[in-house]
Design an enzyme around this catalytic site. Sequence first.
Site, PDB file in Angstrom:
ATOM      1  N   GLY A  79       4.027  -5.924   1.329  1.00  0.00           N
ATOM      2  CA  GLY A  79       5.590  -5.892   1.421  1.00  0.00           C
ATOM      3  C   GLY A  79       5.891  -7.541   1.625  1.00  0.00           C
ATOM      4  O   GLY A  79       4.967  -8.118   1.991  1.00  0.00           O
ATOM      5  N   LYS A 101      -2.621   7.078   0.582  1.00  0.00           N
ATOM      6  CA  LYS A 101      -3.288   5.726   1.100  1.00  0.00           C
ATOM      7  C   LYS A 101      -3.313   5.751   2.602  1.00  0.00           C
ATOM      8  O   LYS A 101      -2.229   5.782   3.041  1.00  0.00           O
ATOM      9  CB  LYS A 101      -2.595   4.534   0.500  1.00  0.00           C
ATOM     10  CG  LYS A 101      -3.295   3.378   1.018  1.00  0.00           C
ATOM     11  CD  LYS A 101      -2.395   2.060   0.364  1.00  0.00           C
ATOM     12  CE  LYS A 101      -2.711   0.841   0.820  1.00  0.00           C
ATOM     13  NZ  LYS A 101      -2.070   0.419   2.284  1.00  0.00           N
ATOM     14  N   HIS A 135      -5.301  -0.025   6.617  1.00  0.00           N
ATOM     15  CA  HIS A 135      -4.291  -0.859   6.442  1.00  0.00           C
ATOM     16  C   HIS A 135      -4.714  -2.432   6.764  1.00  0.00           C
ATOM     17  O   HIS A 135      -4.161  -3.117   7.227  1.00  0.00           O
ATOM     18  CB  HIS A 135      -3.114  -0.662   7.215  1.00  0.00           C
ATOM     19  CG  HIS A 135      -1.733  -0.984   6.795  1.00  0.00           C
ATOM     20  ND1 HIS A 135      -0.986   0.258   6.280  1.00  0.00           N
ATOM     21  CD2 HIS A 135      -1.062  -1.900   6.657  1.00  0.00           C
ATOM     22  CE1 HIS A 135      -0.035  -0.208   5.646  1.00  0.00           C
ATOM     23  NE2 HIS A 135       0.122  -1.529   5.991  1.00  0.00           N
ATOM     24  N   GLY A 173      -6.078  -6.513  -0.901  1.00  0.00           N
ATOM     25  CA  GLY A 173      -4.745  -6.688  -0.342  1.00  0.00           C
ATOM     26  C   GLY A 173      -4.702  -8.166  -0.072  1.00  0.00           C
ATOM     27  O   GLY A 173      -3.900  -8.613  -0.820  1.00  0.00           O
TER      28      GLY A 173
HETATM   29  C1  LIG Z   1       0.778  -9.034   4.081  1.00  0.00           C
HETATM   30  C2  LIG Z   1       0.725  -7.519   3.946  1.00  0.00           C
HETATM   31  C3  LIG Z   1       1.621  -6.557   3.688  1.00  0.00           C
HETATM   32  C4  LIG Z   1       1.298  -5.468   3.269  1.00  0.00           C
HETATM   33  N1  LIG Z   1       2.031  -4.502   3.095  1.00  0.00           N
HETATM   34  C5  LIG Z   1       1.759  -3.005   2.933  1.00  0.00           C
HETATM   35  C6  LIG Z   1       2.821  -2.203   2.166  1.00  0.00           C
HETATM   36  O1  LIG Z   1       3.990  -2.602   2.315  1.00  0.00           O
HETATM   37  N2  LIG Z   1       2.397  -0.943   1.888  1.00  0.00           N
HETATM   38  C7  LIG Z   1       1.111  -0.598   2.286  1.00  0.00           C
HETATM   39  O2  LIG Z   1       0.811   0.588   1.964  1.00  0.00           O
HETATM   40  N3  LIG Z   1       0.295  -1.373   2.589  1.00  0.00           N
HETATM   41  C8  LIG Z   1       0.645  -2.750   2.945  1.00  0.00           C
HETATM   42  N4  LIG Z   1      -0.574  -3.494   3.310  1.00  0.00           N
HETATM   43  C9  LIG Z   1      -1.775  -3.059   3.321  1.00  0.00           C
HETATM   44  C10 LIG Z   1      -2.655  -3.337   1.943  1.00  0.00           C
HETATM   45  O3  LIG Z   1      -2.013  -2.670   0.989  1.00  0.00           O
HETATM   46  C11 LIG Z   1      -4.104  -3.347   2.209  1.00  0.00           C
HETATM   47  O4  LIG Z   1      -4.266  -1.739   2.853  1.00  0.00           O
HETATM   48  C12 LIG Z   1      -4.799  -4.136   3.153  1.00  0.00           C
HETATM   49  O5  LIG Z   1      -4.296  -5.318   2.925  1.00  0.00           O
HETATM   50  C13 LIG Z   1      -6.303  -4.151   2.682  1.00  0.00           C
HETATM   51  O6  LIG Z   1      -7.184  -5.138   3.512  1.00  0.00           O
HETATM   52  P1  LIG Z   1      -7.315  -6.588   2.852  1.00  0.00           P
HETATM   53  O7  LIG Z   1      -5.934  -7.349   3.144  1.00  0.00           O
HETATM   54  O8  LIG Z   1      -8.080  -6.931   3.930  1.00  0.00           O
HETATM   55  O9  LIG Z   1      -7.847  -6.640   1.546  1.00  0.00           O
HETATM   56  C14 LIG Z   1      -0.059  -4.892   3.278  1.00  0.00           C
HETATM   57  C15 LIG Z   1      -1.111  -5.935   3.823  1.00  0.00           C
HETATM   58  C16 LIG Z   1      -0.716  -7.212   4.005  1.00  0.00           C
HETATM   59  C17 LIG Z   1      -1.601  -8.179   4.020  1.00  0.00           C
END
Ligand SMILES: Cc1cc2nc3c(=O)[nH]c(=O)nc-3n(C[C@H](O)[C@H](O)[C@H](O)COP(=O)(O)O)c2cc1C
Length: 372
Positions: A79, A248, A272, A324
């Site tokens: 997001g 998820k 997450h 992510g």
């Molecule tokens: C800045 C940021 C915003 C995120 N926003 C969402 C979101 O809106 N919806 C969601 O399902 N996951 C969200 N996530 C989680 C990511 O989809 C993912 O699960 C996670 O970043 C994976 O870990 P990594 O960043 O170490 O790869 C967000 C992660 C980050 C870093």
Amino acid sequence: MGYANVEDMRQHARRRLPRAVFDYVDGGAGDERGVQRNRDAIEQRLLKLKPLTDVSRRDPTVPLFDKRLPLPFIIGPTGLNGAIMPGGDVALARAAARFGIPFVLSTASSMSIEEVADAADGELWFQLYVLNRDAARQFAARALAAGYRTLVLTVDVPVGGRRDRDYRNGFGVPFHMTVRFALDCARRPAWALQQLRGGAPQMANLRSSAAQDANSQAMLMLRQMDASFDWDDLKALRNEWPHRLIVKGLTDPADCARCYSLGVDGVVLSNHGGRQLEDVVSGFDVIEHVDVPDGRTLLVDGGFRRGADIVKALALGADAVMLGRATLYGLAAAGQAGVEQVIETLSLEIDNTLALVGCPNAADLDRTILQV
Ligand SMILES: Cc1cc2nc3c(=O)[nH]c(=O)nc-3n(C[C@H](O)[C@H](O)[C@H](O)COP(=O)(O)O)c2cc1C
């Protein structure tokens, strides 16, 4: 400037973004043990070499649903990408499209479902939060009308995580412009200028005459979140959504089995990125405990920063990995080109790992290349 790896991108992102924005991207819940655990889980799994194998031709592609994925990862939902760079959602979507991998647009995206579909022509998936029934139905209908065929339901956010860095920085809803943040922005002129030109980031899917700015949009989203969403609601959503449905945010193999038995097409093992609750098992450590029925899919995310990390996840039984932060660091460092560079780097690292472990085809990876 050359970036040798994702960590180089991260360091560049740190220099380019105001601290509050970098911390929002980089940080996690509480003391951030969860963020670290995701890395530790992957790093502690060691590879075994299978030398004396012909690795002169390598193939990183893997089957995913009814297609062949050119690289074994996709760009996951995040997001507020507009806080990193105006148009960030489209930059990520276009970079993904260039490599033929899907991009997942978040409910909390800065550009709308329709804007992203118009501007990028690769495969788009839509991530849905557990919103109240009416809001969820409307989002799903909009996504379908705009051409998104895969819905990713994120189930690990019945409430938001408590992220200490964001709290200290005043980065939350409602957003408060502090003197420190203003000074911080002034020290990041390239970012500030882009933001001035692009307009303040929004949560565009929630834009309406009553919610014109990011603050009121975020408040609206919080009001629409439904912490009562449960298995019955998932069953109802499965019946209503006629296309591919992915859940998820699971960390328990029993929950994965229950999803599959309800007819869910795929699950994403995920905590997450350590952003919700810190002392939660890492998705990576759960992969080998999930029984994936024929025709269903298992994805994983959390802490993937290297091609070898992705190879390990595939060897344990994941079909593909979701990225992510890795691609967000690229976005922060150099926009779409930075995202492409992250994808390119990971792809080179995967190729190199496949050759060195002695398993030239990503689709053939199994536990024989891992120390047990
Ligand atoms: C800045 C940021 C915003 C995120 N926003 C969402 C979101 O809106 N919806 C969601 O399902 N996951 C969200 N996530 C989680 C990511 O989809 C993912 O699960 C996670 O970043 C994976 O870990 P990594 O960043 O170490 O790869 C967000 C992660 C980050 C870093």
